[in-house]
Design a protein around this motif. Sequence first.
Motif, PDB file in Angstrom:
ATOM      1  N   GLY A   1       5.726   7.252   5.475  1.00 62.00           N
ATOM      2  CA  GLY A   1       5.425   7.147   4.053  1.00 62.00           C
ATOM      3  C   GLY A   1       6.689   7.044   3.225  1.00 62.00           C
TER       4      GLY A   1
ATOM      5  N   ALA B   1       2.219   1.657  -3.465  1.00 62.51           N
ATOM      6  CA  ALA B   1       1.150   2.136  -4.356  1.00 62.51           C
ATOM      7  C   ALA B   1       0.934   3.638  -4.177  1.00 62.51           C
ATOM      8  N   GLU B   2       0.982   4.105  -2.947  1.00 60.01           N
ATOM      9  CA  GLU B   2       0.824   5.534  -2.686  1.00 60.01           C
ATOM     10  C   GLU B   2       1.987   6.324  -3.276  1.00 60.01           C
ATOM     11  N   LEU B   3       3.207   5.789  -3.159  1.00 57.95           N
ATOM     12  CA  LEU B   3       4.368   6.445  -3.759  1.00 57.95           C
ATOM     13  C   LEU B   3       4.211   6.533  -5.271  1.00 57.95           C
TER      14      LEU B   3
ATOM     15  N   GLY C   1      -2.033   1.446  -8.650  1.00 57.92           N
ATOM     16  CA  GLY C   1      -2.581   1.124  -7.348  1.00 57.92           C
ATOM     17  C   GLY C   1      -1.889  -0.090  -6.769  1.00 57.92           C
TER      18      GLY C   1
ATOM     19  N   GLY D   1       1.470   6.565  -6.959  1.00 56.01           N
ATOM     20  CA  GLY D   1       0.412   7.526  -7.251  1.00 56.01           C
ATOM     21  C   GLY D   1       0.877   8.964  -7.126  1.00 56.01           C
ATOM     22  N   ARG D   2       1.673   9.263  -6.097  1.00 56.70           N
ATOM     23  CA  ARG D   2       2.174  10.624  -5.926  1.00 56.70           C
ATOM     24  C   ARG D   2       3.103  11.000  -7.068  1.00 56.70           C
TER      25      ARG D   2
ATOM     26  N   ASP E   1       0.830  -1.212   0.000  1.00 62.14           N
ATOM     27  CA  ASP E   1       0.000   0.000   0.000  1.00 62.14           C
ATOM     28  C   ASP E   1       0.861   1.258   0.000  1.00 62.14           C
ATOM     29  N   ALA E   2       1.957   1.238   0.749  1.00 52.92           N
ATOM     30  CA  ALA E   2       2.845   2.402   0.772  1.00 52.92           C
ATOM     31  C   ALA E   2       3.504   2.611  -0.584  1.00 52.92           C
TER      32      ALA E   2
ATOM     33  N   SER F   1      12.039   6.356   3.665  1.00 51.51           N
ATOM     34  CA  SER F   1      10.762   6.768   4.242  1.00 51.51           C
ATOM     35  C   SER F   1      10.969   7.980   5.137  1.00 51.51           C
TER      36      SER F   1
ATOM     37  N   GLU G   1       0.909  11.557 -10.189  1.00 54.14           N
ATOM     38  CA  GLU G   1       0.130  12.793 -10.063  1.00 54.14           C
ATOM     39  C   GLU G   1       1.000  14.012 -10.337  1.00 54.14           C
TER      40      GLU G   1
ATOM     41  N   ARG H   1      -3.406   9.891 -11.136  1.00 53.71           N
ATOM     42  CA  ARG H   1      -2.914   8.618 -10.598  1.00 53.71           C
ATOM     43  C   ARG H   1      -3.456   7.469 -11.450  1.00 53.71           C
TER      44      ARG H   1
END
Length: 300
Positions: free
Chosen positions: A60, A15-17, A32, A19-20, A12-13, A55, A23, A29
């Motif tokens: 994050g 995937a967030e990276l 996922g 996405g950022r 999940d972390a 991190s 973006e 984004r």
Amino acid sequence: MEWRAVSVADVDALAELLGRDEEATVGRRESGPAEARSMLAAPGLDLPSRTWTASGPDGGLLGFAALQPAPQPGELRAQLVVAPSPDAPAVTATLLDRLDVWAAHDLPTPDTPVTLYQLPGCFPHDQLLSRGWTVVDSSSRLTVNLDAIRLPEHPAPAVRAARNETDLRTVHSVLNEAFTDDPEHPHPDFDAFHHAQRRREGYNPDLWLLAELDSVPAGALIARDPADRAWIAWFGVHPAHRRHGLGAQLLTAAFSLLRARGHRTVGVDVDTHNTGAMQAYTSAGMTLLGAADQWRRTYV
């Protein structure tokens, strides 16, 4: 900052990276958890020894790097993701240093190339150039909404799923013939190829398809269907049997199978300059999401 190897608990972390990064680079984004899991499940990637993350104080991820065997025998594939932050220049430099150390250890020969895909305008662009990386090609990502296209009620008679190992070997052989002129895709050994495919998330031999012309194997497609996305992994038609509509029949058959398995979208990555493949995908209803640059570096 904290530096450590990645683990499957970081999906999940990561995937967030991703996405950022997307973006900031392309304004939306696209990735996922499925894309993050696919990155961590890359064949030959040893998570404890060949991944590295940074991190921040909140836990994050600020950056991620990895090095693994490339699909092309004897080559290496790097991964690098850095999201904009005040620490991004330092994060990028440290991750590139780590890639250099790994490459020095893992390269079969000093002139073996290492490849890396990055979005155009990526944050590491200038540092990559300064370290001897160059852009050599481009890859496009396409997708299709299976609810928005019309699919045949029955599969084309020329297309069937592989029934046994002999058929799997035939799929591999047809793909080899289809990519004869493409140096990026040599897979001469079936056992090695099949081993790599089994390690990919969503491997399913029921989604290995053959197209036949006058009872002769002429085209092949391999799809994957992880729980939250579907993907065209390999697709090709023997050069001697093109322009008979076999490519369209393979794609629509794959789309129908994947929709029946509950998927609503299907994606594919393809060489941007492969106009024949691009046309085949767009004619089947797929649309362009974006492109990524292929970077390459040799260490001689």
